[in-house]
Scaffold this motif. Structure first.
Motif, PDB file in Angstrom:
ATOM      1  N   LEU A 199       0.575  -1.340  -0.085  1.00  0.00           N
ATOM      2  CA  LEU A 199       0.182   0.270  -0.082  1.00  0.00           C
ATOM      3  C   LEU A 199       0.695   1.451   0.127  1.00  0.00           C
ATOM      4  O   LEU A 199       0.496   2.051  -0.566  1.00  0.00           O
ATOM      5  CB  LEU A 199      -0.953  -0.163   1.164  1.00  0.00           C
ATOM      6  CG  LEU A 199      -1.431  -0.639   1.013  1.00  0.00           C
ATOM      7  CD1 LEU A 199      -2.216  -1.215   2.606  1.00  0.00           C
ATOM      8  CD2 LEU A 199      -2.971  -0.567   0.004  1.00  0.00           C
ATOM      9  N   THR A 200       1.996   1.457   0.495  1.00  0.00           N
ATOM     10  CA  THR A 200       3.021   2.488   0.657  1.00  0.00           C
ATOM     11  C   THR A 200       3.126   2.890  -0.700  1.00  0.00           C
ATOM     12  O   THR A 200       3.455   3.933  -0.659  1.00  0.00           O
ATOM     13  CB  THR A 200       3.610   2.128   2.021  1.00  0.00           C
ATOM     14  OG1 THR A 200       3.244   1.815   2.627  1.00  0.00           O
ATOM     15  CG2 THR A 200       5.106   3.119   1.544  1.00  0.00           C
ATOM     16  N   GLY A 201       4.341   1.677  -1.579  1.00  0.00           N
ATOM     17  CA  GLY A 201       4.443   1.964  -2.531  1.00  0.00           C
ATOM     18  C   GLY A 201       3.561   2.233  -3.563  1.00  0.00           C
ATOM     19  O   GLY A 201       3.756   3.241  -4.362  1.00  0.00           O
ATOM     20  N   GLN A 202       2.082   1.837  -3.851  1.00  0.00           N
ATOM     21  CA  GLN A 202       1.321   1.951  -4.356  1.00  0.00           C
ATOM     22  C   GLN A 202       0.393   3.700  -3.578  1.00  0.00           C
ATOM     23  O   GLN A 202       0.843   4.398  -5.001  1.00  0.00           O
ATOM     24  CB  GLN A 202      -0.202   1.395  -3.869  1.00  0.00           C
ATOM     25  CG  GLN A 202      -0.070   0.237  -5.042  1.00  0.00           C
ATOM     26  CD  GLN A 202      -1.619  -1.088  -4.440  1.00  0.00           C
ATOM     27  OE1 GLN A 202      -1.905  -0.625  -3.711  1.00  0.00           O
ATOM     28  NE2 GLN A 202      -1.286  -2.188  -5.106  1.00  0.00           N
ATOM     29  N   SER A 203       0.710   3.539  -3.032  1.00  0.00           N
ATOM     30  CA  SER A 203       0.016   5.534  -2.325  1.00  0.00           C
ATOM     31  C   SER A 203       1.136   6.373  -3.226  1.00  0.00           C
ATOM     32  O   SER A 203       0.905   7.438  -4.073  1.00  0.00           O
ATOM     33  CB  SER A 203       0.142   5.289  -1.457  1.00  0.00           C
ATOM     34  OG  SER A 203      -0.795   5.089  -0.659  1.00  0.00           O
ATOM     35  N   ILE A 204       2.826   6.295  -2.918  1.00  0.00           N
ATOM     36  CA  ILE A 204       4.117   6.888  -4.001  1.00  0.00           C
ATOM     37  C   ILE A 204       3.792   6.741  -5.294  1.00  0.00           C
ATOM     38  O   ILE A 204       3.931   8.075  -5.802  1.00  0.00           O
ATOM     39  CB  ILE A 204       5.488   6.290  -3.392  1.00  0.00           C
ATOM     40  CG1 ILE A 204       5.170   6.156  -1.585  1.00  0.00           C
ATOM     41  CG2 ILE A 204       6.305   7.047  -3.911  1.00  0.00           C
ATOM     42  CD1 ILE A 204       6.255   5.496  -1.086  1.00  0.00           C
ATOM     43  N   GLY A 205       3.421   5.448  -6.089  1.00  0.00           N
ATOM     44  CA  GLY A 205       3.075   5.623  -7.650  1.00  0.00           C
ATOM     45  C   GLY A 205       1.808   6.106  -7.417  1.00  0.00           C
ATOM     46  O   GLY A 205       1.887   7.255  -8.701  1.00  0.00           O
ATOM     47  N   ALA A 206       1.005   6.204  -7.033  1.00  0.00           N
ATOM     48  CA  ALA A 206      -0.016   7.276  -7.871  1.00  0.00           C
ATOM     49  C   ALA A 206       0.514   8.744  -7.947  1.00  0.00           C
ATOM     50  O   ALA A 206       0.548   9.495  -8.488  1.00  0.00           O
ATOM     51  CB  ALA A 206      -1.554   6.985  -6.986  1.00  0.00           C
ATOM     52  N   ALA A 207       0.911   9.299  -5.894  1.00  0.00           N
ATOM     53  CA  ALA A 207       1.137  10.522  -5.971  1.00  0.00           C
ATOM     54  C   ALA A 207       2.317  10.768  -6.691  1.00  0.00           C
ATOM     55  O   ALA A 207       2.346  12.610  -7.896  1.00  0.00           O
ATOM     56  CB  ALA A 207       2.283  10.456  -4.470  1.00  0.00           C
ATOM     57  N   LEU A 208       3.125   9.890  -7.670  1.00  0.00           N
ATOM     58  CA  LEU A 208       4.309  10.353  -8.548  1.00  0.00           C
ATOM     59  C   LEU A 208       3.385  10.941  -9.517  1.00  0.00           C
ATOM     60  O   LEU A 208       4.688  11.492 -10.906  1.00  0.00           O
ATOM     61  CB  LEU A 208       5.841   9.485  -8.437  1.00  0.00           C
ATOM     62  CG  LEU A 208       6.072   9.649  -7.012  1.00  0.00           C
ATOM     63  CD1 LEU A 208       7.621   8.551  -7.035  1.00  0.00           C
ATOM     64  CD2 LEU A 208       7.067  10.964  -7.247  1.00  0.00           C
TER      65      LEU A 208
END
Length: 456
Positions: A405-414
């Motif tokens: 979930l952390t990786g997905q959140s960072i990816g969406a923001a990027l």
């Protein structure tokens, strides 16, 4: 089935247990993406602004993030089976609440409760798989879990579009009721108990600081991506730094911490966590950016876009079981690194596409990404779970979900940042950045070669 099996469950009981896990994780992951397609409809029917309607999605994701580790800790305390059953029952009930919501405010409140129940299911699912499968076959069980997560996440928009084509938005949530009831019946019958439990009190201050830390992290990332006032984002980052520091310092003083810093001291565990965060960041960068390019530049319809994205989950579905068997004989370090190198190659190939590609030009690249990701994910999950002590399986399971979930959140923001910075070339920039994250993940994965092969 009151006692934990010494080394996995016998057949055919194992099938009933893994079907239960598959149903629960499918619903919880699917509901993270299924509401996206319905946002315009929800905005119109509930007479709400598009910006406020986005909270139907954000509330669910944030509720999962802030409570996942707390539920995994409770699983170590009171039993994974109990947490899973309660989570599945509450998920079915809150799905009904979502469907019956008369206003946007009621729907958002129901989605928060639904997110908490999804967190309960996600927090212990891999810990249960460790009880269901014999040590020698753990990779197969984790491969099934990885397969369900990948396919459910990728299929969310397609499933939502299919439901909305024949029914109202309420059925996006009502569809969970029969699935949830079947899953709960199977859970009551087949799920094994864990006899090795933590004798540790639940630390409420840690749970509150955990919720604030991850809530501020998601809030700061979303605010940065959506162009919120810099002072507001800076304030969130400062609060995150202060509360996060206090949170970690408190965990270091606890014998059995809520945030499993004790597990992070295990080198192969921390390396697997870092690999997972980087790889899911790369995946999200690609899967969020590509539809904009396919529809905006190539002029493809929503249906065509969905079909062109499909080779990724199909390749994952075919390769994940193979990877699950390979991990029984091959060290996760080189296997994961090989998968991530293939993943990187696929992302670079997608970034190099021209503005007039043929369908097959896109399809083989998407499939290569899916193959590479499957070769990485199953071995990585196996290593992460099996490197933890058996009585800390809940903490390891929670960290696995937190990394995703952390990786997905960072990816969406990027992705949002790439589009803001590079406008028309935003998708290509996002894909190059995704390839960089995948390459970093491959390097980290290869560092595990110096670590001993983990035992389940």
């Amino acid at each position: 089935m009151e006692n934990s099996p010494a080394d996995g469950m016998p057949l055919p009981q194992r099938y009933g247990a893994i079907i239960t896990i598959a149903l629960g994780i499918m619903m919880s992951v699917l509901d993270g993406a299924i509401a996206n397609v319905a946002l315009p409809t929800l905005s119109q029917e509930l007479q709400a602004s598009p910006a406020s309607t986005i909270w139907v999605v954000n509330a669910y994701q944030m509720a999962i993030m802030v409570s996942l580790l707390s539920f995994s800790f409770l699983g170590d305390m009171v039993g994974y089976r109990r947490i899973y059953r309660y989570g599945l029952a509450l998920f079915s009930l809150t799905s009904l609440m979502c469907a019956l919501s008369p206003t946007l405010e009621w729907l958002i409140a129901a989605r928060i409760l639904q997110g908490f129940s999804a967190a309960a299911v996600m927090s212990v699912n891999t810990a249960l798989i460790r009880l269901i499968y014999p040590r020698a076959q753990l990779g197969r069980g984790l491969a099934i879990n990885a397969l369900i997560v990948a396919v459910s996440a990728a299929a969310g928009p397609t499933v939502a579009a299919a439901i909305l084509s024949v029914a109202t938005w309420h059925w996006l949530f009502l569809i969970n009721l029969p699935i949830g009831v079947v899953g709960l019946i199977l859970a009551l019958r087949w799920l094994p108990a864990n006899t090795e439990k933590q004798r540790q009190r639940f630390d409420l201050p840690s749970a509150l600081m955990n919720a604030l830390t991850f809530g501020l992290l998601i809030g700061a990332l979303s605010g940065f991506a959506q162009g919120q006032p810099p002072l507001l984002v800076a304030g969130e980052c400062i609060a995150l730094l202060i509360i996060g520091t206090l949170f970690v310092r408190r965990q270091l003083r606890l014998e059995v911490p809520l945030l499993p810093v004790d597990l992070l001291r295990i080198p192969i565990f921390s390396l697997s966590m870092a690999t997972s965060i980087c790889s899911f960041t790369a995946q999200m960068l690609a899967l969020v950016a590509l539809p904009f390019w396919m529809q905006g530049v190539l002029g493809r319809s929503e249906v065509e876009t969905g079909l062109l994205l499909t080779p990724w989950p199909i390749a994952t579905m075919l390769v994940a079981p193979v990877a699950g068997r390979l991990i029984e004989h091959v060290h996760a370090g080189p296997l994961g690194a090989l998968g991530l190198l293939l993943f990187t190659t696929g992302l670079v190939a997608l970034a190099l596409l021209t503005d007039t590609p043929g369908d097959m030009d896109i399809i083989w690249r998407m499939a290569l990404c899916g193959v590479g990701f499957a070769l990485f994910q199953s071995p990585n999950n196996h290593t992460l779970i099996s490197s933890a002590p058996r009585n800390r399986s809940g903490g390891a399971s929670g960290m696995l979900g937190t990394a995703r979930l952390t990786g997905q959140s960072i990816g969406a923001a990027l992705v949002a940042l790439m589009f803001n910075l590079f406008n028309d070339s935003g998708t290509q920039s996002a894909l190059w950045l995704a390839a960089a994250f995948a390459c970093i993940a491959a390097i980290i994965s290869s560092l595990r070669l110096s670590q001993p092969h983990s035992r389940a």
